[in-house]
Design a protein around this motif. Structure first.
Motif, mmCIF file in Angstrom:
data_model
loop_
_atom_site.group_PDB
_atom_site.id
_atom_site.type_symbol
_atom_site.label_atom_id
_atom_site.label_comp_id
_atom_site.label_asym_id
_atom_site.label_seq_id
_atom_site.Cartn_x
_atom_site.Cartn_y
_atom_site.Cartn_z
ATOM 1 N N ALA A 38 4.457 1.914 -1.572
ATOM 2 C CA ALA A 38 4.119 1.309 -2.870
ATOM 3 C C ALA A 38 3.028 0.262 -2.667
ATOM 4 C CB ALA A 38 5.365 0.694 -3.498
ATOM 5 N N PRO A 39 1.810 0.697 -2.302
ATOM 6 C CA PRO A 39 0.756 -0.279 -2.022
ATOM 7 C C PRO A 39 0.294 -1.002 -3.288
ATOM 8 C CG PRO A 39 -0.171 1.914 -2.068
ATOM 9 C CD PRO A 39 1.328 2.066 -2.193
ATOM 10 N N SER A 40 -0.081 -2.239 -3.107
ATOM 11 C CA SER A 40 -0.668 -3.009 -4.203
ATOM 12 C C SER A 40 -2.136 -2.629 -4.350
ATOM 13 C CB SER A 40 -0.554 -4.501 -3.900
ATOM 14 O OG SER A 40 0.794 -4.897 -3.845
ATOM 15 N N PRO A 41 -2.689 -2.795 -5.544
ATOM 16 C CA PRO A 41 -4.100 -2.491 -5.744
ATOM 17 C C PRO A 41 -5.005 -3.302 -4.818
ATOM 18 C CG PRO A 41 -2.995 -2.701 -7.849
ATOM 19 C CD PRO A 41 -2.022 -3.163 -6.802
ATOM 20 N N GLY A 63 0.650 -8.294 -2.282
ATOM 21 C CA GLY A 63 -0.185 -7.351 -1.545
ATOM 22 C C GLY A 63 -1.564 -7.123 -2.122
ATOM 23 N N VAL A 64 -1.865 -7.707 -3.289
ATOM 24 C CA VAL A 64 -3.184 -7.505 -3.902
ATOM 25 C C VAL A 64 -4.264 -8.049 -2.973
ATOM 26 C CG1 VAL A 64 -4.705 -8.137 -5.815
ATOM 27 C CG2 VAL A 64 -2.321 -7.550 -6.272
ATOM 28 N N LEU A 95 -5.668 6.977 -6.651
ATOM 29 C CA LEU A 95 -5.402 7.799 -5.475
ATOM 30 C C LEU A 95 -3.989 8.364 -5.516
ATOM 31 C CD1 LEU A 95 -6.858 5.358 -2.811
ATOM 32 C CD2 LEU A 95 -7.874 7.498 -3.569
ATOM 33 N N PRO A 96 -3.822 9.618 -5.100
ATOM 34 C CA PRO A 96 -2.471 10.138 -4.941
ATOM 35 C C PRO A 96 -1.769 9.365 -3.816
ATOM 36 C CG PRO A 96 -4.112 11.904 -4.690
ATOM 37 C CD PRO A 96 -4.847 10.605 -4.778
ATOM 38 N N SER A 97 -0.482 9.235 -3.894
ATOM 39 C CA SER A 97 0.247 8.441 -2.904
ATOM 40 C C SER A 97 0.069 8.979 -1.482
ATOM 41 C CB SER A 97 1.736 8.364 -3.258
ATOM 42 O OG SER A 97 2.296 9.652 -3.291
ATOM 43 N N SER A 98 -0.168 10.261 -1.346
ATOM 44 C CA SER A 98 -0.338 10.840 -0.008
ATOM 45 C C SER A 98 -1.682 10.482 0.628
ATOM 46 C CB SER A 98 -0.209 12.361 -0.085
ATOM 47 O OG SER A 98 -1.241 12.901 -0.897
ATOM 48 N N ARG A 99 -2.575 9.855 -0.128
ATOM 49 C CA ARG A 99 -3.900 9.520 0.390
ATOM 50 C C ARG A 99 -4.093 8.019 0.610
ATOM 51 N NH1 ARG A 99 -7.626 13.632 -3.062
ATOM 52 N NH2 ARG A 99 -6.673 15.520 -2.254
ATOM 53 N N TRP A 100 -3.003 7.289 0.712
ATOM 54 C CA TRP A 100 -3.084 5.850 0.950
ATOM 55 C C TRP A 100 -2.153 5.544 2.103
ATOM 56 C CZ3 TRP A 100 -4.361 2.260 -3.510
ATOM 57 C CH2 TRP A 100 -4.508 0.940 -3.069
ATOM 58 N N GLY A 101 -2.702 5.050 3.185
ATOM 59 C CA GLY A 101 -1.889 4.754 4.353
ATOM 60 C C GLY A 101 -1.999 3.308 4.779
ATOM 61 N N VAL A 117 -11.673 -0.825 -8.061
ATOM 62 C CA VAL A 117 -10.243 -1.034 -7.864
ATOM 63 C C VAL A 117 -9.599 0.255 -7.380
ATOM 64 C CG1 VAL A 117 -8.091 -1.775 -8.958
ATOM 65 C CG2 VAL A 117 -10.273 -2.695 -9.774
ATOM 66 N N HIS A 118 -8.973 0.182 -6.211
ATOM 67 C CA HIS A 118 -8.205 1.308 -5.693
ATOM 68 C C HIS A 118 -6.739 1.054 -6.015
ATOM 69 C CE1 HIS A 118 -11.892 1.756 -3.373
ATOM 70 N NE2 HIS A 118 -11.546 3.020 -3.235
ATOM 71 N N VAL A 119 -6.113 2.040 -6.623
ATOM 72 C CA VAL A 119 -4.719 1.911 -7.053
ATOM 73 C C VAL A 119 -4.086 3.306 -7.058
ATOM 74 C CG1 VAL A 119 -5.352 2.068 -9.504
ATOM 75 C CG2 VAL A 119 -3.246 0.904 -8.862
ATOM 76 N N LEU A 120 -2.774 3.359 -6.861
ATOM 77 C CA LEU A 120 -2.116 4.656 -6.938
ATOM 78 C C LEU A 120 -2.313 5.260 -8.326
ATOM 79 C CD1 LEU A 120 1.298 4.151 -5.107
ATOM 80 C CD2 LEU A 120 -0.762 5.274 -4.256
ATOM 81 N N GLU A 121 -2.667 6.530 -8.368
ATOM 82 C CA GLU A 121 -2.873 7.223 -9.632
ATOM 83 C C GLU A 121 -1.632 7.128 -10.521
ATOM 84 O OE1 GLU A 121 -4.655 8.952 -12.677
ATOM 85 O OE2 GLU A 121 -5.731 8.609 -10.823
#
Length: 128
Positions: A61-64, A106-107, A47-53, A6-10
Motif C-alpha cells: 500500500a505505497p503512498s503517493p 510515506g508521501v 500504476l497497477p499494484s504489481s508495478r510498484w516495488g 504524481v505516481h499513485v496506485l491506479e
C-alpha cells in the motif's frame, strides 16, 4: 512553471482525479500566489499494484510520490528554505486530503530545480 507528476496506485486514484488536481493546484497557489494557478501543471500517473516495488518486493500500500519541477532560481532566494518547507507541507496535505491520513508518513515530495534556458515550450527555449 510549477509541474507536478504524481505516481499513485491506479486503484487508489480512480474517481479521485479531479479532487487531487484541484487540491495540488491550490497548494501551489498557496505558496506562489493566484498568478500560478493558470500555469500549474499536474500529471497523474496511475500504476497497477504489481508495478510498484519497495525493498525488492511488490509494495502492499505505497503512498503517493510527487516529483515537483520548479525553476532552479527558487533555491537561491533568501526565503528558499521557507518556500521548500511550504511546498512540501502543502503538497503532502493536499494528498492526505484526498487519500486520507494513512498515506501521510510515506508521501514523498521531491523538488527538482530546472536551470533557466533548459526548458522548452512549443519548440521554443524558455529563458526566464
Amino acid at each position: 512553471m510549477p509541474h507536478l507528476s504524481v505516481h499513485v496506485l491506479e486503484s487508489d486514484l480512480a474517481g479521485r482525479e479531479a479532487a487531487l488536481i484541484e487540491k495540488l493546484t491550490d497548494a501551489v497557489v498557496a505558496v506562489y500566489g493566484d498568478w500560478a494557478r493558470s500555469i500549474a501543471v499536474v500529471q497523474l500517473i496511475g500504476l497497477p499494484s504489481s508495478r510498484w516495488g519497495i525493498g525488492g518486493r511488490p509494495a502492499r500500500a505505497p503512498s503517493p510520490s510527487v516529483t515537483f519541477g520548479i525553476r532552479e532560481a527558487a533555491f537561491s532566494r533568501p526565503d528558499a528554505d521557507e518556500i521548500v518547507a511550504r511546498l512540501v507541507s502543502g503538497v503532502t496535505d493536499a494528498i492526505v486530503d484526498v487519500f486520507g491520513e494513512r498515506v501521510r508518513d510515506g508521501v514523498t515530495v521531491e523538488l527538482i530545480g530546472t536551470p533557466a534556458g533548459r526548458t522548452g515550450i512549443g519548440g521554443v527555449v524558455v529563458t526566464s
